[in-house]
Scaffold this motif. Structure first.
Motif, PDB file in Angstrom:
ATOM      1  N   VAL A 157       0.561  -1.172   0.081  1.00 58.97           N
ATOM      2  CA  VAL A 157      -0.004  -0.012   0.190  1.00 58.97           C
ATOM      3  C   VAL A 157       0.970   1.138   0.110  1.00 58.97           C
ATOM      4  N   ALA A 158       0.840   1.978  -1.021  1.00 63.24           N
ATOM      5  CA  ALA A 158       1.734   2.951  -1.190  1.00 63.24           C
ATOM      6  C   ALA A 158       1.739   4.165  -0.393  1.00 63.24           C
TER       7      ALA A 158
ATOM      8  N   ASN B   5       5.285   6.328  -4.227  1.00 64.53           N
ATOM      9  CA  ASN B   5       5.696   5.182  -5.090  1.00 64.53           C
ATOM     10  C   ASN B   5       6.867   5.088  -5.655  1.00 64.53           C
TER      11      ASN B   5
ATOM     12  N   SER C 184       3.634  14.657  -1.646  1.00 66.42           N
ATOM     13  CA  SER C 184       2.764  14.909  -2.848  1.00 66.42           C
ATOM     14  C   SER C 184       2.099  13.676  -3.334  1.00 66.42           C
ATOM     15  N   GLU C 185       3.077  12.566  -3.448  1.00 69.11           N
ATOM     16  CA  GLU C 185       2.662  11.298  -3.774  1.00 69.11           C
ATOM     17  C   GLU C 185       1.547  10.640  -2.888  1.00 69.11           C
TER      18      GLU C 185
ATOM     19  N   SER D 210      -1.929  11.907  -2.862  1.00 72.86           N
ATOM     20  CA  SER D 210      -2.838  11.436  -4.223  1.00 72.86           C
ATOM     21  C   SER D 210      -3.187   9.940  -3.794  1.00 72.86           C
ATOM     22  N   ASN D 211      -2.126   9.073  -3.473  1.00 67.17           N
ATOM     23  CA  ASN D 211      -2.329   7.844  -3.098  1.00 67.17           C
ATOM     24  C   ASN D 211      -3.367   7.506  -2.040  1.00 67.17           C
TER      25      ASN D 211
ATOM     26  N   ALA E 273      -5.907   9.343  -1.434  1.00 63.64           N
ATOM     27  CA  ALA E 273      -7.358   9.772  -1.942  1.00 63.64           C
ATOM     28  C   ALA E 273      -8.260   8.838  -2.020  1.00 63.64           C
ATOM     29  N   LYS E 274      -7.828   7.535  -2.274  1.00 59.06           N
ATOM     30  CA  LYS E 274      -8.654   6.398  -2.583  1.00 59.06           C
ATOM     31  C   LYS E 274      -9.463   6.023  -1.161  1.00 59.06           C
TER      32      LYS E 274
ATOM     33  N   THR F 259      -0.862  18.209  -0.834  1.00 57.74           N
ATOM     34  CA  THR F 259      -1.788  18.960  -1.705  1.00 57.74           C
ATOM     35  C   THR F 259      -1.397  20.338  -2.019  1.00 57.74           C
TER      36      THR F 259
ATOM     37  N   LEU G 284       1.533  20.224  -4.819  1.00 62.94           N
ATOM     38  CA  LEU G 284       1.058  20.009  -6.333  1.00 62.94           C
ATOM     39  C   LEU G 284       0.223  20.891  -6.713  1.00 62.94           C
ATOM     40  N   SER G 285      -0.320  22.080  -5.853  1.00 65.94           N
ATOM     41  CA  SER G 285      -1.058  22.918  -6.375  1.00 65.94           C
ATOM     42  C   SER G 285      -0.863  23.742  -7.488  1.00 65.94           C
TER      43      SER G 285
ATOM     44  N   TYR H 113       3.278  24.149  -7.993  1.00 67.64           N
ATOM     45  CA  TYR H 113       3.943  23.105  -8.509  1.00 67.64           C
ATOM     46  C   TYR H 113       5.453  23.015  -8.645  1.00 67.64           C
TER      47      TYR H 113
ATOM     48  N   TYR I   3       7.108  20.765  -6.149  1.00 68.87           N
ATOM     49  CA  TYR I   3       7.431  19.518  -6.456  1.00 68.87           C
ATOM     50  C   TYR I   3       8.551  19.555  -7.540  1.00 68.87           C
TER      51      TYR I   3
END
Lengths: 526, 499
Positions: free
Chosen positions: A205-206, A209, A320-321, A324-325, A327-328, A370, A373-374, A378, A382
Motif C-alpha cells: 500500500v503505497a 510510489n 505529494s505522492e 494522491s495515493n 485519496a482512494k 496537496t 502539487l497545487s 507545483y 514539486y
C-alpha cells in the motif's frame, strides 16, 4: 539443545534439513513467544496462528517428501501490515482500514507463500508508514525490546521489534525514507532496502510510489540475503520492477563473512555525520570503520553536497505522492465509513470518514502534498524537489566513481523515549537524514548493528550504500563487518539485549496486567 | 424545463463569430482494460469485470496495455500528429465516487500524439481543415446509477450504485485547437468533424465507434466573440453529446443562447452544460474555471512510454487508406458524379457498392441496385441497408444474369424479393420461381403471332414502315409472357414477320 528462538534463519534451515526440528515446532515456538512477550512489545497487529501452523505443516510434508520449495522453506516470518495479505487483515496502522481483509496477496507475500515461509502475522507500523517511531500507529506504539520506554524506530518498528524480541526470525519491512534501516539501527537488527525496483511493490500500500521499497528484516546479514533472494526479482505486475535477476546475494554474504575486504574502497560521506549526530553513535561508527580497514578496505572521504537538501526534497515528493495515493480512502468501497447526521451527500461521507479515519501525521502530509502539487506552487515545490533529486543521484554517481560502497551512521541517534518527539515533527523527520538520500536515488542500503552507544547503552546502526543493482556489495561488506564485530563482542549484539523473560502468568509484566493480547487473531476476526 | 432566451441563428451571426473546440473520447476495443487484465467489453453484470487494479484497491498497481498504446499511436498518425518520443502518464486528482482511486490516470503535458489535423469535407464538397492539438491516453471511470427519485438524476435519488465494469477501459481523448471562422457553417463543421473522425476510427478498427453506446462521446466547447474581432470569448463545455445530429444541434443551441446573453449585455458563465437529446436544449452543469486544480503530476507507478521510431514507422505502414482519400479514389475509378458519390456515401452503401464491383458488377449497376432498389426497401422496413440479407455477391450475381440476358430489371426485382425472403441464391430463386427470360424463337414466335392477330391496326402501321409502333406489340407479347420475354428478340421477330 539449540536455542531455536535466538538462532538465525540460516541455522533454523540447517536444523530443518538435519531433521532436528520441524516447521510446525518452530512456528509454535515463535507463536508462543509472541503470546508471551507481545503484550509488552506490541510488535504485532494481527497474529495468524491457524494459518501459520497450516503453512508449517505443509512445509514439513514437502520436506519429508524431499522437495522443499526454497532454501527458507519452513522458516516462519512476520510481515509488515502495509502489504496486502489475502484473508488476513491489512490496516497499514490506520483506523481507516480497520477490518479490511484484502482479496489478494502482494507479490512479496505470494513469493513468501510459494517459498514455504509460514506467515506468523502482520506487524505494527506508523500509520501508512508515516513516521520514524511507530508512535503514529492508530493501534498504539510498538516498544523497543532494548528498553520498553523507547521507540523501536519507524515506520517499520513492528517488524524490527518482532525480530529483536525473538518473536520471529525474519520479517518483511518497507523503506520509503529509512523505514527498514532506521528501525534496524535502533533495535540492533539488520535491515535492507534493496535497489528501487528490485522487489515488487505490487500489493504494497503505497505511501510514495517512487520511493517505497520492500525488503528483508533479520538478525544476521546472511539471513537478509537469503530472504532478499526469495522476495526479489522481476514482477510483471509492477512496471517499475527491474528485469535483472536478483543476483547471488547469499553467496556474497558468505564470501564477505570470511572477513577479507582487500581492495575494497569504502567512501565515508562527509555530509552524514558531525552536527546532530550523537557522540556514541559516531564513536561506534568510527570503530566499525577501523575494523573495515583492518580487513583490508581502503577508506576515502567523499562529498555529496546536495545531500543537505535531501530532507527538504523528500518532504515535498513523499507527501505529494502520498496525498494522491491516500485519496482512494473515501469510504465508498471499503474501510471505515462515517455517515454524518442529516441527509449527507457522498462528499459529506467522504469528508467525515477521512476526518475520523486518518491520524494527525497523515493529515499533515496530505495537506503538505496537496499544497505542493497545487497549480502555481507545483514548479516551486514539486518541480524543484525533483531537480534536487537529480542532483542527489549525480552526487551518488560521482561518489561511486571514487568508492565501491558508501557508509554512514544509519540514524543520527539511538532510540529516543516514547513521546519525546511526538509534538515536534521536524525533530522526528531528522531521524531519516542519513537514510533518505538512498530512497531519492533508488540505490540499495543496509543497516547492521555497529555496537552500543556509550552514553545510553543502546544500539547504533552502520549503513552501507551501493550503486543501483549492486545489492551484493551490501551483503559482502555487511557480512564482513558483522563477522569482525561479533568476534569483538563475543557473539551477536542482541545477546546483550534484556531477555524480556516472561514473568508470572507467562507474560512480560510492564504495567497493569494485560487481559488480552494487543493484537487481533484470525480466530477473533472470523 | 429550459427558460433560456435565444437569439435567432441568423441574428447571432450578424453580431458574433463562433469559436468551437471539440473533445472526443474514443473507447478502444482492446481485449483488456488500460492498466489491468480485466475484459474491456460492453455490458456484463455490474462489477463482474473488475480486479484489485481497476477497483483501486490498496496496494494494486497499473501496467500499461501495449495494444492501447498502439491504437493511440495509430489514431495519432491517422490524424497527421507527431508521435511523442517519450511521454508519461499523469494523475488527474479529484474526488468522485465512480472513480476508484479518486484520481484518473491520464496524460497531461506529455500526450502520446500532438499537432495534427483532419481535413473534413462538408456537404457542398468544401474541405475544412480542423487542427488537432493532441490525442492522449487515459482510463474511463465507473458508472453511477442513481436509484429512487423521479428523474434518475442524482438530485432526489434515494441512493446511488456504482458499476466499475467500465472503470479502466482505455480511452483516447482527441482535442482540437479552436475552430474559428466557420461562421454559419459552425454546426455543420462540428458534425462533419465528429462524423469523419468516427469514420476514421472505424477504418482504423480501434473502436466499436458506437455513439449510442458511448464508445464515442463528444464534448462541445463553444464561445462567441463580437463579429470580426478574432478574439475568444468565455466558453461553455457541453458534455456527452451522443449523436451526430446532437453535435450539430448543440452547437447551434449554444450559439443562440450565448448570443442572447451577450446581446443583452450579460456575460457567459464558464461552466459545463448538459445536452438534452429529447428537448434539444442544454442546462447548467457545474462551474468550470481554468483554475480548476487537478494537481496533475507524473504517475509514479508507471514507466514512461517511449515508442521507438521503428515502431512508429511500422505503424504508419498499417494505416488504412483514409476515408476521404478513399472516397476520392473510388469516385474517380467508378466515374461517379459528385451527387452519385454523395448519395452512395449518404446511404451508408459505399462499402457494399465497392464489394459488389469487386464481385464483378459494373459501378453503375452496383450503384443502381443498392441505391434505387435496396436502399428503398431498407427504408421501407426501417432496416440498415447492410442488414437486408442481400450480399454484394448476390447483387453482382443478379447483375450478371441481367447482363447475360437471363433476367431483365423487372425480373431482377423479383429475385431480390426472394433474396430478402431467404429463398436461396439468385440462381436458385430464378429456378424456383421460374423467372428466366424466354428467348426461344418457337415460344416467342407463337406469342408474336398472337399479338399481331389481336392488333391488326398496329401491324398495318408497321407494315407501312412505322417501325416505332412495334412498342405496342412488344408490350402485348410481354404481357402474354408474364414479363419473361426477351424484349430485343421479340422486336426482331415482329419486324421480320411484318416487313
Amino acid at each position: 539443545m539449540t536455542d531455536y528462538l535466538r538462532a538465525s534463519a540460516a541455522d533454523l534451515v540447517a536444523a530443518l534439513e538435519a531433521g532436528e526440528t520441524t516447521s510446525v515446532a518452530l512456528t509454535e515456538l515463535f507463536l508462543d513467544r509472541i503470546e508471551a512477550v507481545d503484550s509488552a512489545v506490541h510488535a504485532f497487529l494481527h497474529v495468524d496462528r491457524e494459518g501459520a501452523l497450516a503453512q508449517a505443516a505443509a512445509s514439513d510434508a514437502r520436506r519429508a517428501a524431499g522437495a522443499p520449495a526454497s532454501v527458507l522453506d519452513g522458516v516462519p516470518i512476520a510481515v509488515k501490515d502495509v502489504l496486502a495479505t489475502e484473508g488476513l487483515p491489512t490496516t497499514c496502522g490506520s483506523k481507516i482500514l480497520e477490518g479490511w481483509i484484502p482479496p489478494y496477496d502482494a507479490t512479496v507475500v505470494t513469493r513468501l507463500k510459494e517459498a514455504g515461509l509460514p506467515i506468523l502475522g502482520k506487524t505494527n507500523m506508523d500509520e501508512f508508514a508515516m513516521g520514524s517511531s511507530t508512535e503514529h500507529s492508530a493501534y498504539g506504539p510498538t516498544r523497543n525490546p532494548w528498553d520498553l520506554d523507547r521507540i523501536p524506530g519507524g515506520s517499520g518498528g513492528g517488524s524490527a521489534a518482532a525480530v529483536a524480541a525473538f518473536e520471529a526470525p525474519l520479517a518483511i519491512g518497507t523503506d520509503t525514507g529509512g523505514s527498514i534501516r532506521q528501525p534496524g539501527a535502533v533495535t540492533g537488527t539488520v535491515g535492507v532496502k534493496p535497489t528501487y525496483g528490485g522487489v515488487s511493490r505490487y500489493g504494497l500500500v503505497a505511501m510514495a510510489n517512487s520511493l517505497d521499497q520492500a525488503g528483508p528484516v533479520s538478525r544476521t546479514v546472511l539471513d537478509s540475503a537469503l530472504l532478499h533472494e526469495v522476495i526479489g526479482g522481476h514482477d510483471p505486475r509492477d512496471s517499475t520492477s527491474i528485469k535483472e535477476p536478483v543476483g547471488a546475494l547469499a553467496e556474497a554474504a558468505r564470501q564477505g563473512a570470511s572477513g577479507d575486504l582487500s581492495g575494497l574502497r569504502v567512501g565515508v560521506i562527509k555530509e552524514l555525520g558531525g552536527e546532530g549526530y550523537q557522540a556514541g553513535v559516531e564513536a561506534s561508527f568510527r570503530e566499525s570503520l577501523d575494523l573495515l580497514v583492518s580487513a583490508g578496505a581502503e577508506l576515502v572521504e567523499v562529498s555529496c553536497p546536495s545531500f543537505v537538501h535531501a530532507l527538504a526534497a523528500y518532504y515535498l515528493i513523499m507527501p505529494s505522492e502520498a496525498s494522491s495515493n491516500l485519496a482512494k480512502f473515501d469510504a465508498m468501497r471499503y474501510g471505515l465509513r462515517v455517515v454524518p447526521d442529516g441527509d449527507p451527500s457522498a462528499e459529506d461521507v467522504m469528508r467525515a470518514s477521512r476526518d475520523a479515519g486518518f491520524g494527525d501525521e497523515v493529515k499533515r502530509r496530505i495537506i503538505l502534498g496537496t499544497y505542493a502539487l497545487s497549480s502555481g506552487y507545483y514548479d516551486a515545490y514539486y518541480g524543484q524537489a525533483q531537480k534536487v533529486r537529480t542532483l542527489i543521484s549525480r552526487d551518488f554517481e560521482a561518489a561511486f566513481e571514487k568508492a565501491d560502497v558508501l557508509v554512514s551512521p544509519t540514524a543520527p541517534t539511538t532510540a529516543f523515549k516514547l513521546g519525546e518527539k511526538l509534538d515536534d515533527p521536524l525533530a522526528m523527520y531528522l531521524n531519516d537524514l542519513a537514510t533518505i538520500p538512498a530512497n531519492l536515488a533508488g540505490v540499495p542500503g543496509i543497516s547492521l548493528p555497529s555496537g552500543l552507544a556509550s552514553e545510553d547503552g543502546l544500539p547504533a546502526g552502520f549503513q552501507v550504500l551501493a550503486p543501483a543493482l549492486a545489492d551484493d556489495r551490501l551483503y559482502r561488506v555487511g557480512a564482513a563487518l558483522e563477522t569482525l564485530l561479533e568476534k569483538k563482542w563475543g557473539g551477536p549484539l542482541l545477546a546483550q539485549a534484556p531477555s524480556l523473560d516472561t514473568g508470572p502468568g507467562g507474560r512480560v509484566g510492564r504495567s497493569a496486567p494485560v487481559s488480552r493480547p494487543p493484537y487481533s487473531t484470525t480466530g477473533e476476526m472470523a | 424545463m429550459s427558460t433560456d432566451t435565444l437569439l435567432s441563428f441568423e441574428e447571432s451571426l450578424e453580431k458574433f463569430d463562433p469559436a468551437m473546440g471539440l473533445e472526443v473520447h474514443v473507447e478502444l476495443n482492446t481485449n483488456t482494460k488500460m492498466f489491468c487484465g480485466c475484459p474491456a467489453v460492453f455490458g456484463g453484470e455490474p462489477n463482474s469485470q473488475v480486479c484489485p487494479t481497476c477497483l483501486g484497491l490498496p496496494g494494486a498497481m497499473p501496467v500499461v496495455n501495449a495494444k492501447a498504446v498502439e491504437s493511440a499511436m495509430r489514431i495519432g498518425l491517422a490524424l497527421n500528429c507527431e508521435i511523442a518520443e517519450w511521454c508519461r502518464f499523469a494523475r488527474k486528482n479529484y474526488f468522485y465516487p465512480d472513480m476508484p482511486k479518486n484520481f484518473q490516470t491520464s496524460q497531461y503535458d506529455e500526450p502520446i500524439a500532438f499537432e495534427g489535423y483532419l481535413d473534413v469535407e462538408l456537404e457542398g464538397g468544401e474541405i475544412v481543415r480542423v487542427e488537432i492539438e493532441r490525442a492522449h491516453m487515459e482510463e474511463d471511470t465507473g458508472k453511477s446509477l442513481h436509484v429512487g427519485g423521479a428523474t434518475g438524476r442524482i438530485h432526489g435519488a434515494d441512493h446511488s450504485l456504482v458499476d466499475y465494469n467500465r472503470a479502466g477501459i482505455p480511452l483516447i481523448e482527441i482535442v482540437t485547437k479552436p475552430i474559428m471562422g466557420s461562421r454559419e457553417k459552425a454546426p455543420e463543421v462540428a458534425k462533419a468533424y465528429v462524423a469523419q473522425l468516427r469514420e476514421l476510427i472505424v477504418a482504423l478498427g480501434v473502436s466499436d465507434a458506437r455513439m449510442d453506446q458511448g464508445s464515442i462521446r463528444a464534448d462541445v466547447n463553444l464561445s462567441l466573440a463580437p463579429v470580426g474581432t478574432g478574439s475568444l470569448g468565455t466558453r461553455t463545455e457541453t458534455k456527452n453529446v451522443n449523436s451526430l445530429r446532437s453535435v450539430e444541434r448543440a452547437v447551434r443551441y449554444e450559439m443562440q443562447r450565448h448570443a442572447a446573453i451577450l446581446d443583452g449585455g450579460g456575460s457567459i458563465l464558464q461552466e459545463t452544460r448538459h445536452w438534452h437529446e429529447d428537448t434539444g436544449v442544454t442546462t447548467s452543469g457545474r462551474p468550470k474555471s481554468d483554475a480548476d486544480d487537478y494537481r496533475y503530476f507524473p504517475e509514479p507507478d508507471l514507466v514512461p512510454v517511449a515508442p521507438s521510431r521503428e515502431w512508429v514507422e511500422e505503424l504508419k505502414g498499417t494505416l488504412p487508406e483514409l476515408p476521404r482519400e478513399k472516397r476520392g479514389r473510388l469516385q474517380k475509378e467508378w466515374g461517379f458524379s459528385d451527387l452519385e458519390m454523395r448519395d452512395t456515401v449518404g446511404a451508408g452503401a459505399l462499402g457494399l457498392v465497392e464489394e459488389t464491383i469487386a464481385a464483378g458488377a459494373s459501378p453503375q449497376s452496383a450503384r443502381k441496385w443498392w441505391l434505387s432498389e435496396l436502399a428503398r426497401r431498407a427504408n421501407d422496413s426501417g432496416q440498415e441497408i447492410a442488414d437486408l440479407g442481400v450480399t454484394p455477391a448476390d447483387v453482382a450475381a443478379v447483375q450478371a444474369l441481367v447482363d447475360a440476358g437471363s433476367l431483365n430489371d423487372k425480373l431482377a426485382r423479383q429475385v431480390f424479393d426472394g433474396l430478402i425472403a431467404g429463398e436461396g441464391t439468385p440462381a436458385e430463386i430464378v429456378a424456383a420461381r421460374g423467372l428466366a427470360i424466354v428467348s426461344d424463337d418457337g415460344a416467342l414466335g407463337a406469342a408474336v403471332d398472337k399479338a399481331i392477330e389481336a392488333n391488326p391496326d398496329v401491324a398495318d402501321k408497321i407494315r407501312d414502315g412505322k417501325v416505332a409502333a412495334a412498342g405496342a406489340l412488344i408490350g402485348a407479347v410481354m404481357k402474354e409472357m408474364r414479363g419473361q420475354a426477351d424484349a430485343g428478340r421479340v422486336r426482331e421477330l415482329i419486324i421480320e414477320k411484318l416487313t
